[in-house]
Design an enzyme around this catalytic site. Structure first.
Site, short mmCIF file in Angstrom:
data_model
loop_
_atom_site.label_atom_id
_atom_site.label_comp_id
_atom_site.label_asym_id
_atom_site.label_seq_id
_atom_site.Cartn_x
_atom_site.Cartn_y
_atom_site.Cartn_z
N GLY A 1 0.83 -1.20 0.00
CA GLY A 1 0.00 0.00 0.00
C GLY A 1 0.87 1.25 0.00
CB SER B 1 3.19 -3.54 -3.81
OG SER B 1 2.94 -2.22 -4.19
CE1 TYR B 2 6.64 2.31 0.84
CE2 TYR B 2 5.79 1.34 2.87
CZ TYR B 2 6.58 2.28 2.22
OH TYR B 2 7.31 3.19 2.95
CG ASP C 1 3.80 -3.92 -11.97
OD1 ASP C 1 2.95 -3.02 -12.19
OD2 ASP C 1 4.53 -3.91 -10.97
CG HIS D 1 1.78 -4.45 -8.62
ND1 HIS D 1 3.05 -3.91 -8.68
CD2 HIS D 1 1.32 -4.19 -7.37
CE1 HIS D 1 3.33 -3.34 -7.51
NE2 HIS D 1 2.30 -3.51 -6.70
#
Length: 502
Positions: A133, A229-230, A420, A473
């Site tokens: 996020g 991701s994060y 992605d 992603h």
């Protein structure tokens, strides 16, 4: 830029706003929005940034909440056992859901969902999965759209099996963190103003210590931490914190991060180069962008008129794409169906899955089965948090942490879904290049079922980089079979197959 905006935003504003891709023409993916919002904040867009972007410093004084008696822990575990989720097909493994307190005085508790391995649970390793996020739910994404044992049908009421779930190879623990994400909560409102990388790592560590008291058979079991991701920040930061505190019951073996935020500057430059190399923008637009725009993320300089013009062109060129999977269809009708769509298969990911999951997890009977706190409108459960007010610290790079983990013998695998465009394979390659690693094997394809599953390269120091062909992603969403194969090789510390005979 959109009509009506001035040229006071940096280049990041124009292009990151476009990353809130059109989904159903009314909203963007929540996970997309959360990452884009963080990058805008780090750039100080719309005002000067007060975010700390210095190197990550782990919390040294960590005191897990006072542990309840063993008898109480056994009682809590029995309470957490999920008898059956609504609309769930039968399974042979146990699953649990519930809360673990991470700060008693603040009333801060994290929600977890745990699925035992489908076979050999007593000898299989423990995997902790974290979504990014920041502020997005591992239940919404990891568990119900990626590597968990179930996916949600288009009716928002029933589930179907994911035969490529990662609990085929491990006991899998999904964690919703920090407080305010998913079903995790705090009774101290000011906590929502204090979030950042450092506090998240500390709370995740305390959660894991306390969770292991409830499930003591996993103390000393091989432990792996993974995410996307994060979580490229969360995962190495938690691993670093674990090693700093040397808890005897942690047997940390490795970390696995996918399409991961690793190094801001190379992440950004790799995104633009990916756009041009995949014919999303012109070679001229890329050249003009590099000539006229300040692309260094540390700077929040006002962009020039020429930079604004080229940024606007890039915006228009990519507006009607899902940047998180450039070849995927968009969700053009998010309305739930009366019955599950016919022909639904695990191999074909539905772009409207976010909507199905949100509907499912807002059903009172589902929340009761999960042992989650009930939510009521207008405060319904959301895939990504709307209550986290501020993110206070996010280092511009986690490369030093990754190198430190490698130096302590922790296995590191980095993977990229090759469609992605947000944290694309080019970004990850640029970031790894900055680490000055020595290649152990040449770049080569790896195979599954007689087809190329992706490409890979191994480096000295226990780091492997691999791409997953045809994945966006959220790699396990789009290529579940290939992602499971990659995961199994990671656990076994074996090279990905380099021959089509596999």
């Amino acid at each position: 830029m959109r009509k009506g905006q001035g040229y006071s935003y940096s280049v990041i504003a124009s292009v990151l706003v476009l990353l809130c891709v059109v989904v159903s023409r009314i909203e963007c993916s929540s996970q997309v929005h959360a990452l884009s919002r963080l990058y805008l904040s780090k750039r100080g867009v719309g005002g000067s940034s007060t975010m700390d972007t210095s190197h990550f410093k782990a919390v040294k004084d960590l005191k897990p909440s006072s542990l309840r008696s063993a008898a109480n822990q056994e009682g809590l575990r029995k309470r957490d056992l999920i008898r059956r989720l609504p609309g769930q097909p039968p399974v042979s493994f146990d699953q649990y859901g519930g809360y673990v307190t991470v700060n008693e005085s603040a009333g801060r508790s994290f929600f977890y969902y745990f699925v035992e391995a489908s076979k050999s649970k007593d000898s299989s390793p423990l995997l902790l999965w974290l979504n990014g996020g920041p502020g997005c739910s591992s239940l919404a994404y990891g568990a119900l759209q990626e590597l968990g044992p179930f996916r949600v049908h288009s009716d928002g009421k029933t589930l179907f099996r994911n035969r490529y779930a990662w609990n085929n190879a491990a006991n899998v623990l999904f964690l919703e963190s920090p407080a305010g994400v998913g079903f995790s909560y705090t009774n101290t409102t000011s906590d929502l103003e204090k979030h950042g990388d450092r506090n998240t790592a500390a709370d995740n560590y305390i959660f894991l210590v306390n969770w292991l008291e409830r499930f003591p058979e996993y103390k000393g079991r091989d432990l792996y931490i993974a995410g996307e991701s994060y979580a490229g920040h969360y995962v190495p930061q938690l691993a670093h914190t674990i090693l700093l505190h040397h808890r005897s019951f942690f047997n940390l073996k490795g970390i696995l991060i996918g399409n991961a935020v690793i190094n801001d500057e190379t992440d950004l430059m790799g995104m633009y180069d990916f756009f041009e190399s995949h014919a999303l923008i012109s070679e001229d637009s890329l050249a003009r962008l590099k000539s006229n725009c300040d692309l260094k993320t540390e700077s929040a300089s006002v962009m020039t008129e020429e930079c604004a013009v080229v940024s606007d062109q890039i915006d228009m060129d990519t507006y009607y794409l899902d940047i998180y999977n450039i070849y995927a269809p968009l969700c053009l009708n998010s309305t739930l169906t009366r019955r599950p769509k016919r022909g639904t298969t695990i191999r074909e990911f539905d772009p409207c899955s976010d909507h199905y999951v949100q509907a499912y997890l807002n059903r009172p009977e589902v929340q009761a089965a999960l042992h989650a706190n009930a939510t009521k409108l207008p405060y319904e459960w959301q895939p990504c948090s709307s209550v986290i007010k501020k993110w206070n610290d996010s280092p511009t790079t986690v490369i030093p942490l990754i190198k430190e983990l490698m130096g302590q013998g922790v296995r590191v695998w980095v993977f990229s879904g090759d469609t992605d465009g947000r944290i694309p394979v080019t970004s990850t390659k640029y970031s790894l290049k900055k680490m000055n690693l020595t290649a152990k094997t040449a770049w080569h394809p790896w195979y599954l079922g007689g087809e190329v599953g992706g490409y890979t390269e191994e480096y000295k120091g226990k780091l492997t980089f691999a791409t997953v062909r045809g994945a966006g992603h959220q790699v396990p969403s789009f290529q579940p079979k290939r992602s499971l194969s990659l995961f199994i090789h990671f656990l076994n510390d074996t090279p990905l197959p380099d021959t089509s005979r596999y």
